[in-house]
Scaffold this active site. Structure first.
Site, PDB file in Angstrom:
ATOM      1  N   GLY A  83       0.820  -1.220   0.000  1.00 25.91           N
ATOM      2  CA  GLY A  83       0.000   0.000   0.000  1.00 25.91           C
ATOM      3  C   GLY A  83       0.846   1.259   0.000  1.00 25.91           C
ATOM      4  N   GLY A  94       5.379   4.356  -8.870  1.00 24.07           N
ATOM      5  CA  GLY A  94       6.111   3.096  -9.068  1.00 24.07           C
ATOM      6  C   GLY A  94       5.152   1.913  -9.075  1.00 24.07           C
ATOM      7  N   HIS A  95       4.260   1.880  -8.072  1.00 27.73           N
ATOM      8  CA  HIS A  95       3.244   0.816  -8.041  1.00 27.73           C
ATOM      9  C   HIS A  95       2.302   0.961  -9.246  1.00 27.73           C
ATOM     10  CE1 HIS A  95       4.083   1.504  -3.606  1.00 27.73           C
ATOM     11  NE2 HIS A  95       4.324   0.210  -3.697  1.00 27.73           N
ATOM     12  N   LYS A 110      13.270  -1.607  -8.442  1.00 21.24           N
ATOM     13  CA  LYS A 110      13.667  -0.798  -7.282  1.00 21.24           C
ATOM     14  C   LYS A 110      14.154  -1.689  -6.133  1.00 21.24           C
ATOM     15  CE  LYS A 110      12.901   2.080  -3.634  1.00 21.24           C
ATOM     16  NZ  LYS A 110      12.253   1.301  -2.647  1.00 21.24           N
ATOM     17  N   SER A 159       7.347   4.398  -0.793  1.00 17.99           N
ATOM     18  CA  SER A 159       6.358   4.791   0.218  1.00 17.99           C
ATOM     19  C   SER A 159       7.050   5.476   1.396  1.00 17.99           C
ATOM     20  CB  SER A 159       5.604   3.560   0.716  1.00 17.99           C
ATOM     21  OG  SER A 159       5.050   2.855  -0.384  1.00 17.99           O
ATOM     22  N   GLN A 215       7.965  -9.292   7.650  1.00 15.72           N
ATOM     23  CA  GLN A 215       9.175  -8.812   6.977  1.00 15.72           C
ATOM     24  C   GLN A 215       9.779  -7.577   7.632  1.00 15.72           C
ATOM     25  OE1 GLN A 215       6.875  -8.184   3.219  1.00 15.72           O
ATOM     26  NE2 GLN A 215       8.168  -6.392   2.965  1.00 15.72           N
TER      27      GLN A 215
HETATM   28  P1  AMP Z   1       6.129  -2.243  -1.683  1.00 15.77           P
HETATM   29  O1  AMP Z   1       4.733  -1.708  -1.565  1.00 15.77           O
HETATM   30  O2  AMP Z   1       7.182  -1.266  -1.294  1.00 15.77           O
HETATM   31  O3  AMP Z   1       6.279  -3.594  -1.028  1.00 15.77           O
HETATM   32  O4  AMP Z   1       6.369  -2.496  -3.233  1.00 15.77           O
HETATM   33  C1  AMP Z   1       5.501  -3.284  -3.993  1.00 15.77           C
HETATM   34  C2  AMP Z   1       6.115  -3.505  -5.362  1.00 15.77           C
HETATM   35  O5  AMP Z   1       6.286  -2.255  -6.004  1.00 15.77           O
HETATM   36  C3  AMP Z   1       7.490  -4.165  -5.303  1.00 15.77           C
HETATM   37  O6  AMP Z   1       7.601  -5.103  -6.362  1.00 15.77           O
HETATM   38  C4  AMP Z   1       8.414  -2.998  -5.491  1.00 15.77           C
HETATM   39  O7  AMP Z   1       9.664  -3.354  -6.052  1.00 15.77           O
HETATM   40  C5  AMP Z   1       7.622  -2.135  -6.455  1.00 15.77           C
HETATM   41  N1  AMP Z   1       8.069  -0.745  -6.407  1.00 15.77           N
HETATM   42  C6  AMP Z   1       8.193   0.049  -5.313  1.00 15.77           C
HETATM   43  N2  AMP Z   1       8.707   1.238  -5.653  1.00 15.77           N
HETATM   44  C7  AMP Z   1       8.943   1.208  -6.994  1.00 15.77           C
HETATM   45  C8  AMP Z   1       9.481   2.132  -7.936  1.00 15.77           C
HETATM   46  N3  AMP Z   1       9.901   3.341  -7.575  1.00 15.77           N
HETATM   47  N4  AMP Z   1       9.574   1.745  -9.226  1.00 15.77           N
HETATM   48  C9  AMP Z   1       9.158   0.511  -9.608  1.00 15.77           C
HETATM   49  N5  AMP Z   1       8.643  -0.401  -8.768  1.00 15.77           N
HETATM   50  C10 AMP Z   1       8.529  -0.068  -7.473  1.00 15.77           C
END
Ligand code: AMP
Length: 283
Positions: free
Chosen positions: A28, A33-34, A146, A183, A58
């Site tokens: 969330g 990026g998401h 990322k 985030s 985690q």
């Molecule tokens: P998270 O919510 O941080 O667990 O991220 C969920 C997914 O979004 C993971 O596969 C991350 O690698 C991807 N993600 C997070 N930030 C970025 C970004 N700046 N660019 C591309 N993918 C991202």
């Protein structure tokens, strides 16, 4: 778009899907990026599921689980706008019912970098993602570059455990000055936000040195360290030159590598990585 909270409802949805299913797991606090991952999945699959679950397994005991941002309604808007069909937002008991006691350990890929500085982190990631994959049963899993080590680790898990899903790794989306969107960037003060792109700039400078012929990981690490502490408030967690698949440190840079770094800016931990290699444009 449907919002689903239980494993049972998710199974019902899954049983009704005919074409290909894409899956984007997240914690969330969604950003561009998401959004890019969701758009790519929506473009390549008949249906797309986004999960939103801040996975306690985690987080380390002194990490930011309690204060991790949870702007749920805004997240739903982003999912809707980017083409998700289902948001799966389970509560803790749906993922970890009383008596839950298993863990997934992927050997090798998680030994260094984030694996070393955040003990237990990748076991938590692999465990929750395996559970989610078993529930969603996607044809394609979308991950961000990322978190390069995480993507490499999950890719290995999918291979090792014979999971029937294709892993699609999408490029890192960056904001002002090249700062990788995260985030956790919300924690940064305005001053820290202005300083934060230094992490990416330092990586890129190292990438240029490698392009021009520097083959020593030690020399590159020295260059990196010389660039980063020049800015107030930085505390380096790690810098590494790794094989892009195994994520092991390389003894000499004679092929494509990943430059990986994590650093605290004030109390916020930032991570970033780029591709580099002799004669190659870094990025
Ligand atoms: P998270 O919510 O941080 O667990 O991220 C969920 C997914 O979004 C993971 O596969 C991350 O690698 C991807 N993600 C997070 N930030 C970025 C970004 N700046 N660019 C591309 N993918 C991202």
């Amino acid at each position: 778009m449907e919002v689903i909270q239980t494993k049972k409802e998710l199974r019902e949805f899954r049983n009704g899907v005919r074409g290909s299913l894409g899956f984007v797991p997240t914690m969330g606090a969604l950003h561009e990026g998401h959004a890019a991952l969701i758009r790519q999945s929506a473009g390549e699959n008949e249906r797309t599921v986004v999960s939103i679950f801040v996975n306690p397994m985690q987080f380390g005991p002194r990490e930011d689980l309690a204060k991790y941002p949870r702007p749920f309604e805004r997240d739903l808007d982003i999912c809707r706008e980017t083409g998700a069909n289902v948001v799966y937002a389970p509560d803790h008991a749906d993922i970890y019912p009383a008596g839950f006691g298993s863990a997934v350990e992927v050997s090798g890929v998680g030994d260094h970098w984030c694996g070393a500085s955040r003990p237990g982190h990748f076991v938590g990631v692999a465990t929750v993602v395996l559970k989610l994959l078993n529930r969603v049963q996607p044809d394609r899993l979308y991950l961000g570059q990322k978190d390069a080590q995480q993507a490499a680790l999950l890719d290995k898990m999918v291979l090792d455990l014979d999971l029937e899903t294709e892993v699609v790794v999408c490029p890192t989306i960056r904001g002002a000055g090249g700062l990788a969107l995260s985030s956790r960037n919300q924690y940064l003060s305005p001053g820290e936000k202005a300083a934060a792109p230094a992490l990416y700039r330092a990586l890129m400078e190292c990438g240029r040195q490698i392009k021009m012929g520097q083959t020593s990981p030690q020399k590159i690490a020295e260059i990196f360290q010389g660039l980063l502490p020049g800015y107030d408030g930085w505390r380096l967690d790690y810098f590494g030159v790794a094989d892009p698949v195994t994520m092991s440190p390389v003894p000499v840079i004679d092929r494509k590598v990943r430059l990986l770094a994590a650093a605290f800016l004030g109390t916020t931990r930032l991570i970033d990585n780029i591709s580099a290699g002799p004669g190659l444009e870094p990025g």
